[in-house]
Design an enzyme around this catalytic site. Structure first.
Site, PDB file in Angstrom:
ATOM      1  N   ARG A 126       0.769  -1.063   0.043  1.00  0.00           N
ATOM      2  CA  ARG A 126       0.071  -0.015   0.172  1.00  0.00           C
ATOM      3  C   ARG A 126       0.811   1.163   0.162  1.00  0.00           C
ATOM      4  NH1 ARG A 126       1.588   3.437   4.294  1.00  0.00           N
ATOM      5  NH2 ARG A 126       1.025   2.523   6.266  1.00  0.00           N
ATOM      6  N   GLU A 225      -7.255   7.543   7.321  1.00  0.00           N
ATOM      7  CA  GLU A 225      -6.053   8.160   7.920  1.00  0.00           C
ATOM      8  C   GLU A 225      -5.447   9.362   6.864  1.00  0.00           C
ATOM      9  OE1 GLU A 225      -3.257   6.160  10.219  1.00  0.00           O
ATOM     10  OE2 GLU A 225      -1.724   7.811   9.739  1.00  0.00           O
ATOM     11  N   ARG A 229      -5.724   5.724   0.465  1.00  0.00           N
ATOM     12  CA  ARG A 229      -4.511   4.722   0.619  1.00  0.00           C
ATOM     13  C   ARG A 229      -4.815   3.978  -0.698  1.00  0.00           C
ATOM     14  NH1 ARG A 229      -2.711   3.399   5.932  1.00  0.00           N
ATOM     15  NH2 ARG A 229      -1.662   5.598   6.675  1.00  0.00           N
ATOM     16  N   CYS A 271       0.504  11.396   9.142  1.00  0.00           N
ATOM     17  CA  CYS A 271       1.409  10.825   9.987  1.00  0.00           C
ATOM     18  C   CYS A 271       2.797  10.726   9.451  1.00  0.00           C
ATOM     19  CB  CYS A 271       1.008   9.336  10.582  1.00  0.00           C
ATOM     20  SG  CYS A 271       2.258   8.768  11.861  1.00  0.00           S
ATOM     21  N   THR A 273       5.222   9.045  10.149  1.00  0.00           N
ATOM     22  CA  THR A 273       5.596   7.456  10.154  1.00  0.00           C
ATOM     23  C   THR A 273       5.344   7.160   8.587  1.00  0.00           C
ATOM     24  OG1 THR A 273       3.738   6.477  10.734  1.00  0.00           O
ATOM     25  CG2 THR A 273       5.057   7.097  12.607  1.00  0.00           C
ATOM     26  N   ARG A 280       4.094   0.640   2.399  1.00  0.00           N
ATOM     27  CA  ARG A 280       4.307  -0.456   3.235  1.00  0.00           C
ATOM     28  C   ARG A 280       3.799  -1.795   2.757  1.00  0.00           C
ATOM     29  NH1 ARG A 280       2.058  -3.618   7.915  1.00  0.00           N
ATOM     30  NH2 ARG A 280      -0.058  -3.328   7.607  1.00  0.00           N
ATOM     31  N   ARG A 309       3.359  -6.584  13.022  1.00  0.00           N
ATOM     32  CA  ARG A 309       2.101  -6.130  13.590  1.00  0.00           C
ATOM     33  C   ARG A 309       1.248  -7.321  13.647  1.00  0.00           C
ATOM     34  NH1 ARG A 309       0.361  -0.736  10.280  1.00  0.00           N
ATOM     35  NH2 ARG A 309       2.505   0.265  10.146  1.00  0.00           N
ATOM     36  N   GLU A 314      -2.060  -2.646  12.829  1.00  0.00           N
ATOM     37  CA  GLU A 314      -1.278  -2.111  13.755  1.00  0.00           C
ATOM     38  C   GLU A 314      -2.297  -2.325  15.332  1.00  0.00           C
ATOM     39  OE1 GLU A 314      -1.559   2.115  13.137  1.00  0.00           O
ATOM     40  OE2 GLU A 314       0.216   2.484  13.819  1.00  0.00           O
TER      41      GLU A 314
HETATM   42  P1  ADP Z   1      -1.954   0.023   6.804  1.00  0.00           P
HETATM   43  O1  ADP Z   1      -1.177   1.106   7.827  1.00  0.00           O
HETATM   44  O2  ADP Z   1      -0.974  -0.575   5.722  1.00  0.00           O
HETATM   45  O3  ADP Z   1      -3.288   0.210   6.372  1.00  0.00           O
HETATM   46  P2  ADP Z   1      -3.001  -1.678   9.239  1.00  0.00           P
HETATM   47  O4  ADP Z   1      -2.075  -1.948  10.001  1.00  0.00           O
HETATM   48  O5  ADP Z   1      -3.909  -0.361   9.635  1.00  0.00           O
HETATM   49  O6  ADP Z   1      -1.922  -1.053   8.079  1.00  0.00           O
HETATM   50  O7  ADP Z   1      -3.646  -2.644   8.350  1.00  0.00           O
HETATM   51  C1  ADP Z   1      -5.000  -2.498   7.494  1.00  0.00           C
HETATM   52  C2  ADP Z   1      -5.450  -3.720   7.109  1.00  0.00           C
HETATM   53  O8  ADP Z   1      -4.678  -4.491   6.046  1.00  0.00           O
HETATM   54  C3  ADP Z   1      -5.643  -4.723   8.537  1.00  0.00           C
HETATM   55  O9  ADP Z   1      -7.028  -5.345   8.407  1.00  0.00           O
HETATM   56  C4  ADP Z   1      -4.623  -5.725   8.243  1.00  0.00           C
HETATM   57  O10 ADP Z   1      -5.108  -6.898   8.623  1.00  0.00           O
HETATM   58  C5  ADP Z   1      -4.743  -5.811   6.623  1.00  0.00           C
HETATM   59  N1  ADP Z   1      -3.409  -6.461   6.310  1.00  0.00           N
HETATM   60  C6  ADP Z   1      -1.987  -5.791   6.245  1.00  0.00           C
HETATM   61  N2  ADP Z   1      -1.206  -6.612   5.489  1.00  0.00           N
HETATM   62  C7  ADP Z   1      -1.798  -7.571   4.869  1.00  0.00           C
HETATM   63  C8  ADP Z   1      -1.629  -8.810   4.209  1.00  0.00           C
HETATM   64  N3  ADP Z   1      -0.355  -9.054   3.883  1.00  0.00           N
HETATM   65  N4  ADP Z   1      -2.697  -9.650   3.903  1.00  0.00           N
HETATM   66  C9  ADP Z   1      -3.728  -9.541   4.212  1.00  0.00           C
HETATM   67  N5  ADP Z   1      -4.133  -8.374   4.809  1.00  0.00           N
HETATM   68  C10 ADP Z   1      -3.308  -7.530   5.273  1.00  0.00           C
HETATM   69  N1  DAR Z   2      -0.473   5.266  17.065  1.00  0.00           N
HETATM   70  C1  DAR Z   2       0.336   6.378  16.645  1.00  0.00           C
HETATM   71  C2  DAR Z   2       0.436   6.341  15.108  1.00  0.00           C
HETATM   72  C3  DAR Z   2       1.774   5.478  14.987  1.00  0.00           C
HETATM   73  C4  DAR Z   2       1.932   5.292  13.362  1.00  0.00           C
HETATM   74  N2  DAR Z   2       0.668   4.434  12.858  1.00  0.00           N
HETATM   75  C5  DAR Z   2      -0.105   5.371  12.020  1.00  0.00           C
HETATM   76  N3  DAR Z   2       0.249   6.305  11.561  1.00  0.00           N
HETATM   77  N4  DAR Z   2      -1.255   4.737  11.489  1.00  0.00           N
HETATM   78  C6  DAR Z   2       1.319   6.362  17.591  1.00  0.00           C
HETATM   79  O1  DAR Z   2       1.916   7.693  17.618  1.00  0.00           O
HETATM   80  O2  DAR Z   2       1.747   5.392  17.961  1.00  0.00           O
END
Ligand code: ADP
Ligand code: DAR
Length: 356
Positions: A126, A225, A229, A271, A273, A280, A309, A314
């Site tokens: 993504r 966010e 995305r 953010c 990060t 990612r 994660r 996250e």
């Molecule tokens: P991002 O910041 O990339 O959106 P998140 O941690 O918020 O990541 O995850 C968003 C969604 O993407 C979650 O439901 C997570 O389970 C899913 N996800 C992340 N990586 C994978 C993957 N390799 N396969 C399937 N789902 C994934």
């Molecule tokens: N929870 C915030 C954000 C960290 C990075 N993750 C994002 N942007 N989705 C923290 O400061 O831990």
């Protein structure tokens, strides 16, 4: 100039941070009294203040980072706080460094990281994009959210071939459909406490939604966010196919929508990060031996600049031994290098698992 009420809240927030001896956020580490006094009066041309930047980290002392950018100008106006935090998080990206230009590289040089299908359940790549001319969440009005949604959904409706799909607004989506999409990892969760405290969830669900093709291998999140995305994902470990789909989609969308880009920081996101490449690349993977101890898994993954994660992303735990493992670095390297770093790291983790 920030008004007296804002400055009063800032002073209280700074005192709370100072008193929080067990807070380990980068906000606490770098918001020194000197930086605080230098920035507390400032206001961007859109009216954003230091309070908009730090309120989430003040409210959530367990934040890892603790700050967000209320608009693009905040990265410059509040640079004395953003720059050291960016340097610390994006290991190796110094305050004097300049993020490289976008470069997806040779997309045919990526492989299936698990051709035997023994470890990797699914692969996802993504990136985030912010629409030029619009601020970030804390400064957006309800009509702006809706305006952005209309622009993005009509732009996406012109996509063809594998990228052809449909936009589904969250407004009017049944809770059952929404939860199924979340459980299947296609749709974002409703704003967590970090985003809520950052004023990123106002007017929810107005202007929020998801676009996806029939196979749900290409998806776009609207106004979660970030403004956008852009996501490519599929079952199995074929990182090459996933990345090629993402790069085609980004190139097509970038022809139609101008995105916010900073000369030194690369593509801008809410953010810090996610700045720079904003990429990612992750696998959902089972490594039963290596992951018998999560701390050990995180230690080994860290050696390859990988982040671990839980299954739902996250701030979640693993379910059924499935971990989301991805590149941590997004700045100071190209999109190609970020995804290559993930590919090399995942191949190493699988090699270690096989040798245990
Ligand atoms: P991002 O910041 O990339 O959106 P998140 O941690 O918020 O990541 O995850 C968003 C969604 O993407 C979650 O439901 C997570 O389970 C899913 N996800 C992340 N990586 C994978 C993957 N390799 N396969 C399937 N789902 C994934
Ligand atoms: N929870 C915030 C954000 C960290 C990075 N993750 C994002 N942007 N989705 C923290 O400061 O831990």
């Amino acid at each position: 100039m920030a008004d007296a009420a804002v400055i009063e809240k800032l002073e209280a927030g700074f005192k709370k941070l100072e008193a929080a001896t067990d807070c380990k956020s980068l906000l606490k580490k770098y918001l020194t009294k000197e930086v605080f006094d230098k920035l507390k009066d400032k206001k961007t041309s859109l009216g954003a203040t230091l309070l908009d930047v730090i309120q989430s980290g003040v409210e959530n002392l367990d934040s890892g980072v603790g700050i967000y950018a209320p608009d693009a100008e905040a990265y410059t106006l509040f640079a004395p706080l953003f720059d050291p935090i960016i340097e610390d998080y994006h290991v190796g990206f110094k305050q004097t460094d300049k993020h490289p230009n976008k470069d997806f590289g040779d997309v045919n040089s990526f492989v299936n990281v698990d051709p035997e299908g023994k470890f990797v359940i699914s692969t996802r790549v993504r990136c985030g994009r912010s629409m030029q001319g619009y601020p970030f969440n804390p400064c957006l009005t309800e009509s702006q959210y809706k305006e952005m949604e209309a622009k993005v959904s009509s732009t996406l409706s012109s996509l063809e071939g594998e990228l052809k799909g449909t936009y589904y607004p969250l407004t009017g989506m049944s809770k059952e459909v929404q939860q199924k999409l979340i459980d299947d990892h296609f749709l974002f969760k409703e704003g967590d406490r970090f985003l809520q405290a950052a004023n990123a969830c106002r007017y929810w669900p107005a202007g929020r939604g998801i676009y996806h093709n029939d196979n749900k291998t290409f998806l776009v999140w609207v106004n979660e966010e970030d403004h956008l995305r852009i996501i490519s994902m599929q079952m199995g470990g074929d990182l090459g196919q996933v990345f090629r789909r993402l790069t085609s989609a980004v190139n097509e969308i970038e022809k139609r929508i101008p995105f916010s880009h900073h000369d030194r920081l690369g593509f801008l996101t809410f953010c810090p990060t996610n700045l720079g490449t904003t990429v990612r690349a992750s696998v959902h993977i089972k490594l039963p031996k290596l992951a018998a101890n999560r701390e050990k898994l995180e230690e080994v993954a860290g050696k390859y600049n990988l982040q671990v994660r839980g299954t739902r992303g996250e701030h979640t735990e693993a379910e059924g031994g499935i971990y989301d493992i991805s590149n941590k670095r997004r700045m100071g390297l190209t999109e190609f290098q970020a995804v290559k770093e993930m590919q090399d790291g995942i191949l190493e983790l699988i090699k270690i698992e096989k040798e245990m």
